[in-house]
Design an enzyme around this catalytic site. Structure first.
Site, PDB file in Angstrom:
ATOM      1  N   GLU A 126       2.782   5.153  -3.889  1.00  0.00           N
ATOM      2  CA  GLU A 126       2.799   6.106  -5.033  1.00  0.00           C
ATOM      3  C   GLU A 126       4.110   6.889  -5.109  1.00  0.00           C
ATOM      4  O   GLU A 126       4.471   7.272  -6.221  1.00  0.00           O
ATOM      5  CB  GLU A 126       1.596   7.051  -4.918  1.00  0.00           C
TER       6      GLU A 126
ATOM      7  N   ASP B 164      -8.956   3.523  -3.044  1.00  0.00           N
ATOM      8  CA  ASP B 164     -10.024   3.916  -2.120  1.00  0.00           C
ATOM      9  C   ASP B 164     -11.264   4.420  -2.844  1.00  0.00           C
ATOM     10  O   ASP B 164     -11.521   5.624  -2.916  1.00  0.00           O
ATOM     11  CB  ASP B 164      -9.493   4.975  -1.155  1.00  0.00           C
TER      12      ASP B 164
ATOM     13  N   ASP C 256       0.844  -1.197   0.000  1.00  0.00           N
ATOM     14  CA  ASP C 256       0.000   0.000   0.000  1.00  0.00           C
ATOM     15  C   ASP C 256       0.881   1.250   0.000  1.00  0.00           C
ATOM     16  O   ASP C 256       2.091   1.171   0.215  1.00  0.00           O
ATOM     17  CB  ASP C 256      -0.890  -0.054   1.257  1.00  0.00           C
TER      18      ASP C 256
HETATM   19  O1  MIG Z   1      -3.999   5.994   4.630  1.00  0.00           O
HETATM   20  O2  MIG Z   1      -3.995   0.762   5.523  1.00  0.00           O
HETATM   21  O3  MIG Z   1      -5.972   2.126   0.031  1.00  0.00           O
HETATM   22  O4  MIG Z   1      -7.027  -0.089   1.345  1.00  0.00           O
HETATM   23  O5  MIG Z   1      -7.175   0.044   4.160  1.00  0.00           O
HETATM   24  C1  MIG Z   1      -4.794   4.897   4.281  1.00  0.00           C
HETATM   25  C2  MIG Z   1      -5.146   1.528   5.595  1.00  0.00           C
HETATM   26  C3  MIG Z   1      -3.947   3.684   4.111  1.00  0.00           C
HETATM   27  C4  MIG Z   1      -5.086   2.957   2.089  1.00  0.00           C
HETATM   28  C5  MIG Z   1      -5.535   1.757   1.312  1.00  0.00           C
HETATM   29  C6  MIG Z   1      -6.625   1.046   2.068  1.00  0.00           C
HETATM   30  C7  MIG Z   1      -6.133   0.658   3.440  1.00  0.00           C
HETATM   31  C8  MIG Z   1      -5.664   1.902   4.204  1.00  0.00           C
HETATM   32  N1  MIG Z   1      -4.610   2.574   3.425  1.00  0.00           N
END
Ligand code: MIG
Length: 753
Positions: A390, A458, A387
């Protein structure tokens, strides 16, 4: 601002496989990768070595060209590139002389300071598809897009950019098709005749080369095959990852995870995967476990495995600044982090607080990152969710001065997530021995399919986003990403029970079927919506498990050809105007045989367009003549799904998880047609790499309505099928068949009817 347009050709040279044209403004390097792929690299720094994160192939060793007074001409068996010398302009034709695509005569290739652009002619009937994870319509004509991987929290149906970069599109006009991949990781731009429709389309980059690959195959499928030949294909995913996946931000303790998993077993709702989001860690430190809530990870994961669940855990790139934390100490000591130009480590703030960020562009850093996963693989984690890559940092963009090795952030940002996924994949593959890791990433660049599945970040619990999500999945499939999911139910907000049911019914037909929800939202497990809705969601999940033999064989196709699992109708019906209409643009083929029409939750009927041929509604077996549209019933318990006449669909009885043996019967559902059809059935152990050594089970199944027979070729490969019996089930035939059940013999066998 300095503006230049490429001018006259000053010299023509050839270096091995490359034709080199120099102009006052730039050098143009042309090489051939295959009869249908020509590369054009326009550079103002010809001595600077070029490397690619995406491309895994080399140019062909030979190139020959013809020259006349005005032009240079390169011919392959499929393509012709005509380069006008003065001023330098390029035009691509089919081998038989049909114009595919050419520079705009006026503006062609040009520069504004470091920015490079290519203006290209548009044809009156031209459509544009592709670019992967982009909002908007299937036909991108009239829209403009930017590639700049972004943590696009709460994105809307028109937001741009999102998380991933795939600078690859396909043009369709005059009964012709072509593709263009701009291999550049700077911020890039695609404008599909968005300013004035008939003037031009253009693509460009903030800096770097105009380095593009032109594809000339004359089907969309052929172009995808070539693009994935060039940038790689996915490998077989673990079978368990194709089962139902339950996720949430977060199940807060090992006990809660176990309780949810057991909830599926108690209610006989099939499932294979459960996730731990960021709260399983100690203070959000990557590669740690929370000392209280997840005190004994191995014991916990063993219990999950006992009830046939696999665990996937999240990792973010940000490494918490904290002395004594292993990854921080090692990273600082070895100099593994991104830096400022003065050599200090870059600091950004994310969940753990202040963090440093691994430089995934370096091989030693990738190895170190990969090896760190032992903290997760030792206790038994089998999937790795990447996650925030980017990369994302609070309240800011990562500053331009941040350096990854000798490259500044703006040059390589769009490839950072891909390199993290690459490190995760190689590291966990090594740690897991012969087991296939499951890797999921949010940010990506062309070629990421070699390492990871992706999901669309998201999204929001709304009907419009259910439809948008399907377009994202379909579009990602055009750019090599066959293994794709969306947060079923919508990440932000709370779906109505109807939306939850509808979205799960679409989840059956999504390559990766995962429910996920934001922290603070209502609980989302299938039993949270009342008994009636639970039954409907269960029915959708059961259908997924019935279809697994078909789905697995469809993924096999993706590994061989790059053709995605969820296929926009533009792949098979590119020249049919109807499929681009807003009313029908969300429809897709799920594998070769099934046409799915997504429907929002507030209506009970659907307008569907069925392309040429005959189709059967899966639920009722009613036949429809294609080439026209229909209004059909679409109650919540029956998403409109149609079977193509002649389809051969391998299915099984419902199991509660892919680890279960089941009843040992492979059902071959054949749908009548007056034309012969075939399909490749593929199976292996679902979990290891033994298939690379020939331990698989593959046979060609053909249906011949003239000879009135269904034939299974002899089995190729040494794997023993998990099914003992093959049972042929005929649909819409007016006859009974003689021997419809056969022991799963390996020799060829024929069923007559
Ligand atoms: O700042 O890990 O897209 O799927 O549940 C949010 C928490 C960070 C973004 C991801 C989402 C995940 C969430 N993350």
């Amino acid at each position: 601002m300095e503006f230049k347009i490429i001018g006259n050709t000053q010299s023509i040279n050839q270096r091995n496989d490359t034709l080199i044209l120099d102009t006052a403004e730039a050098q143009v390097q042309v090489s051939i990768y295959s009869p249908t792929i020509i590369r054009v690299n326009v550079t103002r720094q010809p001595d600077k070595p070029v490397s690619s994160f995406a491309v895994i192939r080399e140019a062909l060793p030979d190139l020959s060209y013809e020259e006349n007074l005005h032009e240079l001409i390169i011919n392959t068996s499929a393509l012709q590139l005509r380069i006008q010398k003065d001023p330098l302009r390029m035009a691509f034709y089919t081998a038989d002389g049909k114009l595919l695509s050419q520079d705009d005569e006026r503006f062609a290739i040009s520069w504004q300071d470091t920015k490079v652009m290519n203006h290209r002619k548009v044809h009156p009937d031209e459509k544009f598809i592709g670019l992967g994870e982009k909002t908007g319509n299937l036909n991108r004509r009239g829209s403009a897009y930017v590639n700049w991987n972004t943590d696009a929290v709460n994105y809307q149906t028109e937001s741009d950019p999102l998380y991933q970069t795939f600078p690859f599109f396909i043009g369709i006009h005059s009964g012709l098709t072509y593709g263009l991949f701009l291999d550049n990781t700077h911020k890039t731009y695609f404008d599909f005749a968005a300013s004035t429709d008939d003037q031009f389309m253009w693509l460009g980059a903030d800096a770097g080369n105009l380095d593009y690959y032109f594809f000339g195959a004359q089907t969309v499928a052929g172009i995808i095959e070539d693009y994935t030949w060039l940038t790689g294909r996915m490998e077989m995913p673990p079978l368990w990852s194709l089962g139902y996946q339950q996720c949430r931000w977060s199940y807060m303790s090992a006990d809660e995870v176990l309780e949810v998993a057991q909830g599926f077993r108690d209610r006989q709702i099939p499932a294979d995967v459960i996730y731990c989001d960021i709260d399983y860690m100690q203070d959000y430190k990557i590669f740690t476990w929370n000392k209280e809530a997840f005190a004994r990870p191995k014991e916990f994961i063993d219990k999950l495995k006992d009830i046939n669940f696999e665990l996937v855990t999240i990792v973010d790139p940000g490494i918490k600044i904290e002395k004594g934390y292993q990854q921080y100490d090692e990273g600082v000591e070895q100099g593994y982090f991104a830096t400022y130009p003065n050599g200090e480590n870059y600091t950004g703030e994310v969940w753990p607080g202040r963090c440093h960020f691994p430089d995934f562009f370096r091989e030693d850093v990738r190895e170190w990152w990969g090896a760190s996963f032992c903290a997760l693989t030792d206790p038994g984690v089998a999937g790795f969710w990447n996650d925030m890559n980017e990369p994302s940092a609070w309240n800011q963009n990562v500053p331009w001065i941040v350096k990854f090795g000798d490259k500044f952030m703006p040059e390589v940002r769009n490839a950072y997530g891909m390199q993290m996924a690459r490190a995760t994949y190689h590291g966990t593959r090594k740690l897991l021995g012969n087991q296939r890791p499951f890797v999921l990433t949010r940010a990506a660049y062309s070629g990421t399919q070699r390492y990871s599945a992706v999901w669309t970040g998201d999204n929001t619990a709304s009907d419009a986003q259910l439809l948008l999500g399907q377009r994202l999945v379909n579009s990602l499939g055009l750019t090599g990403m066959a293994n794709v999911g969306v947060d079923i139910g919508g990440f932000s907000g709370n779906p109505t029970p109807e939306l939850m049911v509808r979205w799960n019914s679409l989840g059956t037909y999504t390559p990766m079927f995962r429910n996920h929800a934001i922290k603070g939202s209502d609980m989302r497990e299938p039993w949270q919506y009342g008994e009636g809705n639970e039954a409907l969601i269960k029915q959708a999940i059961e259908q997924r498990y019935r279809l697994l033999p078909y789905l697995y064989a469809t993924f096999y196709q993706a590994t061989q050809t790059g053709i995605p699992v969820s296929r926009t109708l533009a792949i098979d019906y590119a020249h049919n105007e109807n499929i681009y209409s807003v009313a029908y643009q969300n429809q897709f083929l799920f594998g070769d045989a099934l046409l799915v029409a997504p429907v929002i939750s507030t209506v009970q009927t659907a307008d569907v367009y069925l392309p040429t041929g005959n189709w059967y509604r899966l639920s009722t077996e009613q036949m429809y003549n294609g080439g026209q549209s229909y209004t059909v019933d679409a109650p919540l318990h029956d998403l409109p799904v149609f079977v193509k006449a002649g389809a051969i669909i391998p299915m099984q009885s419902v199991v509660q998880s892919t680890a279960e043996k089941g009843d040992g019967i492979l059902q071959l559902h054949i749908w009548n047609s007056d034309q012969a059809t075939s399909c490749v059935y593929y199976e292996d152990d679902g979990n290891t790499y033994d298939y690379e050594q020939g331990t698989y089970y593959k046979r060609l199944i053909t249906f011949d309505p003239i000879a009135r027979e269904i034939k299974l070729s002899a089995v190729e490969g040494s794997f023993e099928s998990r099914y003992e019996v093959v049972k042929v089930i005929l649909h819409a035939f007016d006859v009974e068949i003689a021997n419809k059940e056969a022991d799963n013999v390996k020799a060829e066998f024929v069923v007559k009817y």
